[in-house]
Design a protein around this motif. Structure first.
Motif, PDB file in Angstrom:
ATOM      1  N   TYR A   1       0.850  -1.189   0.000  1.00  0.00           N
ATOM      2  CA  TYR A   1       0.000   0.000   0.000  1.00  0.00           C
ATOM      3  C   TYR A   1       0.886   1.239   0.000  1.00  0.00           C
ATOM      4  N   VAL A   2       0.827   1.998  -1.087  1.00  0.00           N
ATOM      5  CA  VAL A   2       1.625   3.219  -1.251  1.00  0.00           C
ATOM      6  C   VAL A   2       0.637   4.386  -1.255  1.00  0.00           C
ATOM      7  N   ALA A   3       0.402   4.964  -0.085  1.00  0.00           N
ATOM      8  CA  ALA A   3      -0.703   5.898   0.098  1.00  0.00           C
ATOM      9  C   ALA A   3      -0.692   7.104  -0.840  1.00  0.00           C
ATOM     10  N   PRO A   4       0.457   7.759  -1.104  1.00  0.00           N
ATOM     11  CA  PRO A   4       0.408   8.985  -1.900  1.00  0.00           C
ATOM     12  C   PRO A   4       0.466   8.775  -3.408  1.00  0.00           C
ATOM     13  N   MET A   5       0.470   7.521  -3.879  1.00  0.00           N
ATOM     14  CA  MET A   5       0.599   7.251  -5.308  1.00  0.00           C
ATOM     15  C   MET A   5      -0.655   6.588  -5.854  1.00  0.00           C
ATOM     16  N   TYR A   6      -0.793   6.649  -7.180  1.00  0.00           N
ATOM     17  CA  TYR A   6      -1.908   5.969  -7.819  1.00  0.00           C
ATOM     18  C   TYR A   6      -1.871   4.486  -7.471  1.00  0.00           C
ATOM     19  N   PHE A   7      -3.084   3.896  -7.457  1.00  0.00           N
ATOM     20  CA  PHE A   7      -3.248   2.594  -6.818  1.00  0.00           C
ATOM     21  C   PHE A   7      -2.536   1.457  -7.542  1.00  0.00           C
ATOM     22  N   TYR A   8      -2.122   1.646  -8.797  1.00  0.00           N
ATOM     23  CA  TYR A   8      -1.385   0.566  -9.456  1.00  0.00           C
ATOM     24  C   TYR A   8      -0.034   0.321  -8.795  1.00  0.00           C
ATOM     25  N   LYS A   9       0.466   1.292  -8.018  1.00  0.00           N
ATOM     26  CA  LYS A   9       1.720   1.079  -7.290  1.00  0.00           C
ATOM     27  C   LYS A   9       1.531   0.158  -6.088  1.00  0.00           C
ATOM     28  N   SER A  10       0.293   0.006  -5.621  1.00  0.00           N
ATOM     29  CA  SER A  10       0.001  -0.810  -4.436  1.00  0.00           C
ATOM     30  C   SER A  10      -0.222  -2.258  -4.849  1.00  0.00           C
ATOM     31  N   ALA A  11       0.841  -2.949  -5.181  1.00  0.00           N
ATOM     32  CA  ALA A  11       0.783  -4.275  -5.789  1.00  0.00           C
ATOM     33  C   ALA A  11       0.016  -5.276  -4.931  1.00  0.00           C
ATOM     34  N   LYS A  12      -0.890  -5.994  -5.588  1.00  0.00           N
ATOM     35  CA  LYS A  12      -1.646  -7.054  -4.932  1.00  0.00           C
ATOM     36  C   LYS A  12      -0.831  -8.350  -4.881  1.00  0.00           C
ATOM     37  N   TRP A  13      -1.236  -9.250  -3.943  1.00  0.00           N
ATOM     38  CA  TRP A  13      -0.658 -10.592  -3.829  1.00  0.00           C
ATOM     39  C   TRP A  13       0.868 -10.537  -3.698  1.00  0.00           C
TER      40      TRP A  13
END
Length: 244
Positions: free
Chosen positions: A194-206
């Motif tokens: 979870y990378v709070a200040p960046m667009y959600f594609y940076k918050s890699a799943k799995w």
């Protein structure tokens, strides 16, 4: 979200413009939005089929929590306490492997921020809880030559990256909980970035691997044109309000 697609392949694998599909699905999505009973049914359906949908079309429809389901893999294995592992390696003095129990035993940080997708949708005030990535890096003993982090995922396909300075921010988590419950498979559980200040594609799943490197290696979507530095409102040609 393990990915945020600008295009989705059709049944034969040819790229089809996202605008075309949004247009054809628009009336259906509007009907769902005005029918709570159908909305709940759709959410359950998407949660069941999203990991088996090679077209990515389920990612174009909303669910009741405001999120879209995305995956770049035709299927994703389920992991739980018995078989989940997170490795930390690369330019570190103490490479290691964490089980789910190991991560849960570490100090936890809770953040509440808006989630912003680069495709335009936003989910306000979303709680995430987990271990600060900086704490895992400190425990591993990052070497002086290190400059970046590469993330890998157990879908076997997705990758992401951060600079070392970005990774050490206090609002970057190896997240175990989302919306005050354990992260489910469809949202990238049991562990996601979870990378709070960046667009959600940076918050890699799995999330399955954290590798410390000597330079930034663009991730899955960056290789296809998305910005490597994905600050909300200051990248990808967008002007969204910051999330933190």
């Amino acid at each position: 979200m393990n990915s945020e697609r600008s295009e989705a392949p059709d049944a034969q694998g040819r790229p089809v413009g996202r605008r075309v599909f949004l247009g054809t699905l628009g009336l259906g999505a509007l009907g769902v939005a005005t029918a709570p009973v159908l909305q709940r049914g759709l959410e359950g359906f998407l949660g069941t089929v999203s990991g088996k949908d090679p077209t990515g079309l389920t990612g174009l429809l909303p669910n009741g929590g405001g999120f879209r389901y995305y995956s770049v893999a035709a299927s994703v294995p389920h992991k739980g306490p018995a078989d989940y592992r997170l490795t930390v390696d690369g330019l570190v003095d103490h490479p290691g492997t964490y089980t789910l129990a190991d991560l849960r035993a570490l100090p936890q940080t809770r953040l509440v921020r808006d989630v912003q997708c680069v495709t335009g949708w936003r989910v306000p005030g979303t709680p995430f809880e987990g271990v600060r990535l900086a704490d895992l890096l400190d425990a591993a003993g990052v070497r002086p030559s290190a400059r970046a982090i590469r993330f890998t995922c157990f879908d076997g396909t997705y990758t992401e990256s951060l600079t070392l300075d970005q990774a050490r921010r206090p609002d970057v988590l190896v997240a175990l909980r989302m919306q005050d419950k354990d992260i489910g498979h469809d949202h990238g559980g049991p562990v996601r970035l979870y990378v709070a200040p960046m667009y959600f594609y940076k918050s890699a799943k799995w999330l399955s691997g954290i590798t410390v490197t000597d330079s930034v290696r663009p991730g899955y979507w960056e290789e296809l044109g998305y910005d490597v530095d994905a600050w909300v409102g200051r990248s990808n040609g967008r002007t969204d309000e910051p999330t933190s």
